[in-house]
Motif scaffolding. Structure first.
Motif, PDB file in Angstrom:
ATOM      1  N   ASP A  87       0.830  -1.207   0.000  1.00  0.00           N
ATOM      2  CA  ASP A  87       0.000   0.000   0.000  1.00  0.00           C
ATOM      3  C   ASP A  87       0.869   1.263   0.000  1.00  0.00           C
ATOM      4  OD1 ASP A  87      -2.657   1.367   0.373  1.00  0.00           O
ATOM      5  OD2 ASP A  87      -1.702   2.000   2.241  1.00  0.00           O
ATOM      6  N   LEU A  88       1.938   1.256   0.786  1.00  0.00           N
ATOM      7  CA  LEU A  88       2.782   2.445   0.900  1.00  0.00           C
ATOM      8  C   LEU A  88       3.476   2.779  -0.418  1.00  0.00           C
ATOM      9  CD1 LEU A  88       4.437   1.930   4.406  1.00  0.00           C
ATOM     10  CD2 LEU A  88       2.987   3.849   3.737  1.00  0.00           C
ATOM     11  N   VAL A  89       4.000   1.776  -1.099  1.00  0.00           N
ATOM     12  CA  VAL A  89       4.811   2.053  -2.292  1.00  0.00           C
ATOM     13  C   VAL A  89       3.993   1.965  -3.577  1.00  0.00           C
ATOM     14  CG1 VAL A  89       6.844   1.174  -1.100  1.00  0.00           C
ATOM     15  CG2 VAL A  89       5.609  -0.330  -2.674  1.00  0.00           C
ATOM     16  N   GLY A  90       2.707   1.639  -3.459  1.00  0.00           N
ATOM     17  CA  GLY A  90       1.894   1.433  -4.649  1.00  0.00           C
ATOM     18  C   GLY A  90       1.877   2.612  -5.607  1.00  0.00           C
ATOM     19  N   GLY A  91       1.918   3.837  -5.083  1.00  0.00           N
ATOM     20  CA  GLY A  91       1.878   5.020  -5.922  1.00  0.00           C
ATOM     21  C   GLY A  91       3.231   5.491  -6.410  1.00  0.00           C
ATOM     22  N   HIS A  92       4.257   4.687  -6.188  1.00  0.00           N
ATOM     23  CA  HIS A  92       5.627   5.063  -6.584  1.00  0.00           C
ATOM     24  C   HIS A  92       6.160   3.980  -7.523  1.00  0.00           C
ATOM     25  CE1 HIS A  92       5.614   8.244  -3.579  1.00  0.00           C
ATOM     26  NE2 HIS A  92       4.999   7.381  -2.803  1.00  0.00           N
ATOM     27  N   PRO A  93       6.014   4.166  -8.823  1.00  0.00           N
ATOM     28  CA  PRO A  93       6.295   3.096  -9.783  1.00  0.00           C
ATOM     29  C   PRO A  93       7.751   2.680  -9.858  1.00  0.00           C
ATOM     30  CG  PRO A  93       5.798   5.160 -10.916  1.00  0.00           C
ATOM     31  CD  PRO A  93       5.466   5.378  -9.467  1.00  0.00           C
ATOM     32  N   ASN A  94       8.657   3.432  -9.239  1.00  0.00           N
ATOM     33  CA  ASN A  94      10.062   3.025  -9.244  1.00  0.00           C
ATOM     34  C   ASN A  94      10.399   2.072  -8.106  1.00  0.00           C
ATOM     35  OD1 ASN A  94       9.647   5.354  -7.546  1.00  0.00           O
ATOM     36  ND2 ASN A  94      11.872   5.600  -7.376  1.00  0.00           N
ATOM     37  N   VAL A  95       9.423   1.725  -7.249  1.00  0.00           N
ATOM     38  CA  VAL A  95       9.674   0.814  -6.129  1.00  0.00           C
ATOM     39  C   VAL A  95       9.036  -0.537  -6.427  1.00  0.00           C
ATOM     40  CG1 VAL A  95       9.506   0.449  -3.647  1.00  0.00           C
ATOM     41  CG2 VAL A  95       9.632   2.785  -4.553  1.00  0.00           C
ATOM     42  N   TYR A  96       9.813  -1.590  -6.206  1.00  0.00           N
ATOM     43  CA  TYR A  96       9.385  -2.961  -6.446  1.00  0.00           C
ATOM     44  C   TYR A  96       9.486  -3.753  -5.149  1.00  0.00           C
ATOM     45  CZ  TYR A  96      10.006  -1.631 -11.316  1.00  0.00           C
ATOM     46  OH  TYR A  96       9.909  -0.993 -12.521  1.00  0.00           O
ATOM     47  N   LEU A  97       8.592  -4.709  -4.974  1.00  0.00           N
ATOM     48  CA  LEU A  97       8.633  -5.589  -3.812  1.00  0.00           C
ATOM     49  C   LEU A  97       9.437  -6.833  -4.164  1.00  0.00           C
ATOM     50  CD1 LEU A  97       4.927  -5.432  -2.572  1.00  0.00           C
ATOM     51  CD2 LEU A  97       6.887  -4.104  -1.750  1.00  0.00           C
ATOM     52  N   GLU A  98      10.544  -7.019  -3.489  1.00  0.00           N
ATOM     53  CA  GLU A  98      11.367  -8.224  -3.662  1.00  0.00           C
ATOM     54  C   GLU A  98      10.997  -9.183  -2.540  1.00  0.00           C
ATOM     55  OE1 GLU A  98      13.989 -11.004  -2.656  1.00  0.00           O
ATOM     56  OE2 GLU A  98      14.403  -9.125  -1.597  1.00  0.00           O
ATOM     57  N   ILE A  99      10.736 -10.457  -2.843  1.00  0.00           N
ATOM     58  CA  ILE A  99       9.904 -11.299  -1.988  1.00  0.00           C
ATOM     59  C   ILE A  99      10.651 -12.376  -1.214  1.00  0.00           C
ATOM     60  CG2 ILE A  99       7.782 -10.921  -3.279  1.00  0.00           C
ATOM     61  CD1 ILE A  99       8.408 -13.490  -4.842  1.00  0.00           C
ATOM     62  N   CYS A 100      11.971 -12.322  -1.103  1.00  0.00           N
ATOM     63  CA  CYS A 100      12.652 -13.391  -0.376  1.00  0.00           C
ATOM     64  C   CYS A 100      12.419 -13.256   1.128  1.00  0.00           C
ATOM     65  CB  CYS A 100      14.146 -13.398  -0.689  1.00  0.00           C
ATOM     66  SG  CYS A 100      15.086 -12.080   0.097  1.00  0.00           S
ATOM     67  N   GLY A 101      12.614 -14.361   1.830  1.00  0.00           N
ATOM     68  CA  GLY A 101      12.493 -14.350   3.280  1.00  0.00           C
ATOM     69  C   GLY A 101      11.807 -15.599   3.791  1.00  0.00           C
ATOM     70  N   SER A 102      12.154 -16.012   4.986  1.00  0.00           N
ATOM     71  CA  SER A 102      11.625 -17.252   5.542  1.00  0.00           C
ATOM     72  C   SER A 102      10.151 -17.155   5.893  1.00  0.00           C
ATOM     73  CB  SER A 102      12.422 -17.656   6.784  1.00  0.00           C
ATOM     74  OG  SER A 102      12.413 -16.628   7.754  1.00  0.00           O
ATOM     75  N   LYS A 103       9.594 -15.950   5.964  1.00  0.00           N
ATOM     76  CA  LYS A 103       8.179 -15.779   6.305  1.00  0.00           C
ATOM     77  C   LYS A 103       7.278 -15.661   5.074  1.00  0.00           C
ATOM     78  CE  LYS A 103       9.162 -15.523  10.708  1.00  0.00           C
ATOM     79  NZ  LYS A 103       8.779 -16.620  11.643  1.00  0.00           N
ATOM     80  N   MET A 104       7.872 -15.589   3.906  1.00  0.00           N
ATOM     81  CA  MET A 104       7.089 -15.443   2.681  1.00  0.00           C
ATOM     82  C   MET A 104       6.465 -16.781   2.296  1.00  0.00           C
ATOM     83  SD  MET A 104       5.900 -13.436   0.407  1.00  0.00           S
ATOM     84  CE  MET A 104       6.830 -11.922   0.725  1.00  0.00           C
ATOM     85  N   THR A 105       5.301 -16.727   1.661  1.00  0.00           N
ATOM     86  CA  THR A 105       4.621 -17.927   1.176  1.00  0.00           C
ATOM     87  C   THR A 105       4.146 -17.698  -0.258  1.00  0.00           C
ATOM     88  OG1 THR A 105       2.408 -17.217   1.882  1.00  0.00           O
ATOM     89  CG2 THR A 105       3.759 -18.395   3.514  1.00  0.00           C
ATOM     90  N   GLY A 106       3.795 -18.784  -0.923  1.00  0.00           N
ATOM     91  CA  GLY A 106       3.249 -18.665  -2.272  1.00  0.00           C
ATOM     92  C   GLY A 106       1.948 -17.891  -2.298  1.00  0.00           C
ATOM     93  N   ARG A 107       1.102 -18.082  -1.292  1.00  0.00           N
ATOM     94  CA  ARG A 107      -0.156 -17.339  -1.246  1.00  0.00           C
ATOM     95  C   ARG A 107       0.093 -15.850  -1.070  1.00  0.00           C
ATOM     96  NH1 ARG A 107      -4.672 -20.427  -0.961  1.00  0.00           N
ATOM     97  NH2 ARG A 107      -4.405 -22.644  -0.465  1.00  0.00           N
ATOM     98  N   TRP A 108       1.073 -15.502  -0.257  1.00  0.00           N
ATOM     99  CA  TRP A 108       1.366 -14.081  -0.076  1.00  0.00           C
ATOM    100  C   TRP A 108       1.931 -13.473  -1.365  1.00  0.00           C
ATOM    101  CZ3 TRP A 108      -0.175 -10.075   2.140  1.00  0.00           C
ATOM    102  CH2 TRP A 108      -0.639 -10.078   3.452  1.00  0.00           C
ATOM    103  N   ILE A 109       2.720 -14.237  -2.087  1.00  0.00           N
ATOM    104  CA  ILE A 109       3.243 -13.730  -3.363  1.00  0.00           C
ATOM    105  C   ILE A 109       2.091 -13.386  -4.292  1.00  0.00           C
ATOM    106  CG2 ILE A 109       4.554 -14.349  -5.431  1.00  0.00           C
ATOM    107  CD1 ILE A 109       6.314 -16.101  -3.537  1.00  0.00           C
ATOM    108  N   ALA A 110       1.104 -14.275  -4.369  1.00  0.00           N
ATOM    109  CA  ALA A 110      -0.059 -14.016  -5.216  1.00  0.00           C
ATOM    110  C   ALA A 110      -0.854 -12.818  -4.703  1.00  0.00           C
ATOM    111  CB  ALA A 110      -0.942 -15.255  -5.282  1.00  0.00           C
ATOM    112  N   ARG A 111      -0.991 -12.686  -3.385  1.00  0.00           N
ATOM    113  CA  ARG A 111      -1.711 -11.533  -2.827  1.00  0.00           C
ATOM    114  C   ARG A 111      -0.991 -10.226  -3.162  1.00  0.00           C
ATOM    115  NH1 ARG A 111      -2.470 -14.063   3.177  1.00  0.00           N
ATOM    116  NH2 ARG A 111      -3.981 -15.684   2.654  1.00  0.00           N
ATOM    117  N   LEU A 112       0.323 -10.224  -3.033  1.00  0.00           N
ATOM    118  CA  LEU A 112       1.074  -9.005  -3.339  1.00  0.00           C
ATOM    119  C   LEU A 112       0.938  -8.638  -4.811  1.00  0.00           C
ATOM    120  CD1 LEU A 112       4.310  -9.605  -1.226  1.00  0.00           C
ATOM    121  CD2 LEU A 112       2.458  -7.992  -0.743  1.00  0.00           C
ATOM    122  N   ALA A 113       0.958  -9.643  -5.679  1.00  0.00           N
ATOM    123  CA  ALA A 113       0.752  -9.377  -7.109  1.00  0.00           C
ATOM    124  C   ALA A 113      -0.622  -8.764  -7.350  1.00  0.00           C
ATOM    125  CB  ALA A 113       0.914 -10.660  -7.912  1.00  0.00           C
TER     126      ALA A 113
END
Length: 238
Positions: free
Chosen positions: A160-186
């Motif tokens: 939500d915070l970076v959504g209006g700033h097209p030069n910022v991308y979410l990089e998704i590595c980390g032990s707490k990340m899941t496939g469902r969260w990746i789809a939600r972020l997309a």
């Protein structure tokens, strides 16, 4: 093309890393079909940016085309940076205890290269709000918010915070990340703003890859996340 945005080589005192070697990482990359991974050497993230960066460049030279170098910048050491032959710059505000929006990072933004920075929800050094500050100051600098904020309670907020700033991308590595969260972020920010990373050799390369490979995404969105978005950002370097 499958590209991994977030990798490391070398040891770290707080983690057991069974295989810290470049050769071991390339073996796993071949097994999974990963063409290249962006690396920073953990010595550079830690006590010696100059020597650690040298080791990262050496690994890239020994394995042509398989490693892109994220040169580490330490704002306290003010080490030299190059504008050629790299994927960009790696920042770790939490290790260096220097806020991402601190002016001591100005030499990094002035290069205009992509920047991968550790991002940690609630951190005084790298909360996603600081990525917004930097994005406003430097809208032409591609900025990867490492770990998408790190903690699950912060993933949606980061989007939500970076959504209006097209030069910022979410990089998704980390032990707490899941496939469902990746789809939600997309779904929240758009698949064209989400970038695959594994955090290998900290974390097992196979696990990070598997999260994206098995995430509930359509083929087009998966292709963007697995490499298309990063390839677009790194067009010059690749």
């Amino acid at each position: 093309m499958i590209l991994d945005a977030h990798g490391h080589l070398g040891p770290w005192p707080d983690f057991l890393i069974p295989d810290q070697s470049a050769g071991g990482m390339v073996t796993l990359m071949d097994l999974l079909g990963i063409e290249a991974i962006g690396i920073s050497h953990l010595l550079a993230v830690g006590p010696d940016a100059e020597e650690g960066n040298r080791r990262a460049f050496d690994a890239a030279e020994r394995h042509p085309g398989r490693f892109g170098v994220w040169q580490v910048y330490n704002p306290h050491q003010r080490n030299r940076l190059t504008g050629t032959g790299v994927w960009g710059v790696k920042l770790h505000p939490d290790v260096h205890e220097c806020r991402l929006d601190d002016r001591r990072y100005d030499p990094v933004w002035e290069l205009g290269l992509p920047v991968l920075a550790h991002g940690q929800t609630g951190s005084p050094w790298s909360d996603p709000e600081q990525f917004v500050t930097v994005a406003r100051r430097h809208p032409d600098v591609p900025l990867l918010l490492g770990h998408a904020g790190l903690w699950p309670h912060g993933f949606a907020r980061a989007a939500d915070l970076v959504g209006g700033h097209p030069n910022v991308y979410l990089e998704i590595c980390g032990s707490k990340m899941t496939g469902r969260w990746i789809a939600r972020l997309a779904g929240l920010i758009g698949a064209d703003r989400v970038v695959y990373g594994s955090d290998a050799c900290f974390l097992d390369l196979r696990i990070g890859f598997g999260r994206v490979a098995l995430a509930p995404l359509d083929d087009a969105d998966r292709a963007l996340i697995q490499g298309g978005n990063l390839a677009r950002l790194l067009k010059r370097a690749l």
